[in-house]
Design a protein around this motif. Structure first.
Motif, PDB file in Angstrom:
ATOM      1  N   ILE A   1       0.843  -1.196   0.000  1.00  0.00           N
ATOM      2  CA  ILE A   1       0.000   0.000   0.000  1.00  0.00           C
ATOM      3  C   ILE A   1       0.878   1.245   0.000  1.00  0.00           C
ATOM      4  O   ILE A   1       0.628   2.196  -0.741  1.00  0.00           O
ATOM      5  CB  ILE A   1      -0.966  -0.009   1.201  1.00  0.00           C
ATOM      6  CG1 ILE A   1      -2.020  -1.109   1.031  1.00  0.00           C
ATOM      7  CG2 ILE A   1      -1.639   1.349   1.376  1.00  0.00           C
ATOM      8  CD1 ILE A   1      -2.870  -1.330   2.262  1.00  0.00           C
TER       9      ILE A   1
ATOM     10  N   LEU B   1      -5.678   4.333   2.565  1.00  0.00           N
ATOM     11  CA  LEU B   1      -6.732   3.326   2.665  1.00  0.00           C
ATOM     12  C   LEU B   1      -7.699   3.432   1.496  1.00  0.00           C
ATOM     13  O   LEU B   1      -8.111   2.413   0.922  1.00  0.00           O
ATOM     14  CB  LEU B   1      -7.465   3.481   3.993  1.00  0.00           C
ATOM     15  CG  LEU B   1      -8.366   2.347   4.424  1.00  0.00           C
ATOM     16  CD1 LEU B   1      -7.582   1.049   4.544  1.00  0.00           C
ATOM     17  CD2 LEU B   1      -9.033   2.674   5.743  1.00  0.00           C
TER      18      LEU B   1
ATOM     19  N   ALA C   1      -6.097   1.957  -1.542  1.00  0.00           N
ATOM     20  CA  ALA C   1      -6.062   0.496  -1.464  1.00  0.00           C
ATOM     21  C   ALA C   1      -7.425  -0.100  -1.808  1.00  0.00           C
ATOM     22  O   ALA C   1      -7.520  -1.081  -2.554  1.00  0.00           O
ATOM     23  CB  ALA C   1      -5.623   0.049  -0.079  1.00  0.00           C
ATOM     24  N   ILE C   2      -8.480   0.497  -1.277  1.00  0.00           N
ATOM     25  CA  ILE C   2      -9.828   0.003  -1.563  1.00  0.00           C
ATOM     26  C   ILE C   2     -10.164   0.195  -3.039  1.00  0.00           C
ATOM     27  O   ILE C   2     -10.755  -0.686  -3.668  1.00  0.00           O
ATOM     28  CB  ILE C   2     -10.852   0.687  -0.646  1.00  0.00           C
ATOM     29  CG1 ILE C   2     -10.648   0.216   0.787  1.00  0.00           C
ATOM     30  CG2 ILE C   2     -12.275   0.398  -1.106  1.00  0.00           C
ATOM     31  CD1 ILE C   2     -11.455   0.967   1.815  1.00  0.00           C
TER      32      ILE C   2
ATOM     33  N   VAL D   1      -8.473  -2.560  -4.963  1.00  0.00           N
ATOM     34  CA  VAL D   1      -9.193  -3.837  -4.854  1.00  0.00           C
ATOM     35  C   VAL D   1     -10.412  -3.816  -5.762  1.00  0.00           C
ATOM     36  O   VAL D   1     -10.686  -4.776  -6.492  1.00  0.00           O
ATOM     37  CB  VAL D   1      -9.608  -4.115  -3.393  1.00  0.00           C
ATOM     38  CG1 VAL D   1     -10.533  -5.311  -3.310  1.00  0.00           C
ATOM     39  CG2 VAL D   1      -8.378  -4.351  -2.533  1.00  0.00           C
TER      40      VAL D   1
ATOM     41  N   ALA E   1      -7.542  -7.025   1.919  1.00  0.00           N
ATOM     42  CA  ALA E   1      -8.315  -5.887   2.417  1.00  0.00           C
ATOM     43  C   ALA E   1      -9.167  -6.283   3.620  1.00  0.00           C
ATOM     44  O   ALA E   1      -9.283  -5.522   4.587  1.00  0.00           O
ATOM     45  CB  ALA E   1      -9.195  -5.321   1.306  1.00  0.00           C
TER      46      ALA E   1
ATOM     47  N   ARG F   1      -8.886  -4.767   7.378  1.00  0.00           N
ATOM     48  CA  ARG F   1     -10.077  -4.283   8.073  1.00  0.00           C
ATOM     49  C   ARG F   1     -10.242  -4.965   9.418  1.00  0.00           C
ATOM     50  O   ARG F   1     -10.526  -4.322  10.435  1.00  0.00           O
ATOM     51  CB  ARG F   1     -11.324  -4.513   7.228  1.00  0.00           C
ATOM     52  CG  ARG F   1     -12.568  -3.908   7.885  1.00  0.00           C
ATOM     53  CD  ARG F   1     -13.816  -4.672   7.689  1.00  0.00           C
ATOM     54  NE  ARG F   1     -13.657  -6.078   8.001  1.00  0.00           N
ATOM     55  CZ  ARG F   1     -14.645  -6.931   7.921  1.00  0.00           C
ATOM     56  NH1 ARG F   1     -15.813  -6.560   7.515  1.00  0.00           N
ATOM     57  NH2 ARG F   1     -14.462  -8.202   8.219  1.00  0.00           N
TER      58      ARG F   1
END
Length: 118
Positions: free
Chosen positions: A12, A52, A55-56, A59, A99, A103
């Motif tokens: 990341i 974050l 990164a999301i 994905v 991910a 989380r």
């Protein structure tokens, strides 16, 4: 398990560095500098939030790309061979699992902080 999370976090961070390198020094021009930046340095919270979020988004993009490649294979597109489809699907699956692990670690850390005596 800790090595996997460390690996994901380093990925990341490297992705964030590549993204910042591709964008150049936008904050110096003042165009995209956030109003809460002090002396040209963003607070750690917004860096974490941006990391974050990136990164999301990564994905989500991996899952969308795998779905599109799968659909292209199903309709007979010659550029979408089975090997590429399977690799893309595995890539999106690994990204999603990573991910979810991040989380879970964040939720666990939050619960530990909330249970600390004051």
């Amino acid at each position: 398990m800790t090595d996997a999370i460390s690996s994901i976090l380093s990925q990341i961070r490297s992705h964030e560095m590549r993204t910042q390198g591709a964008l150049g020094n936008v904050g110096a021009a003042g165009d995209a500098a956030p109003s809460n930046a002090v002396g040209g340095v963003q607070p750690a919270a917004s860096n974490f939030q941006q990391t974050l979020s990136n990164a999301i988004d990564g994905v989500s993009k991996a899952q969308n790309d795998a779905g599109a490649l799968q659909q292209a294979f199903e309709i007979g597109d010659p550029r979408a061979d089975l090997a590429r489809v399977m690799v893309a699907m595995q890539h999106s699956q690994v990204a999603f699992k990573a991910a979810v692990e991040v989380r879970n670690r964040l939720v666990q850390a939050y619960q530990e902080v909330m249970n600390m005596p004051i």
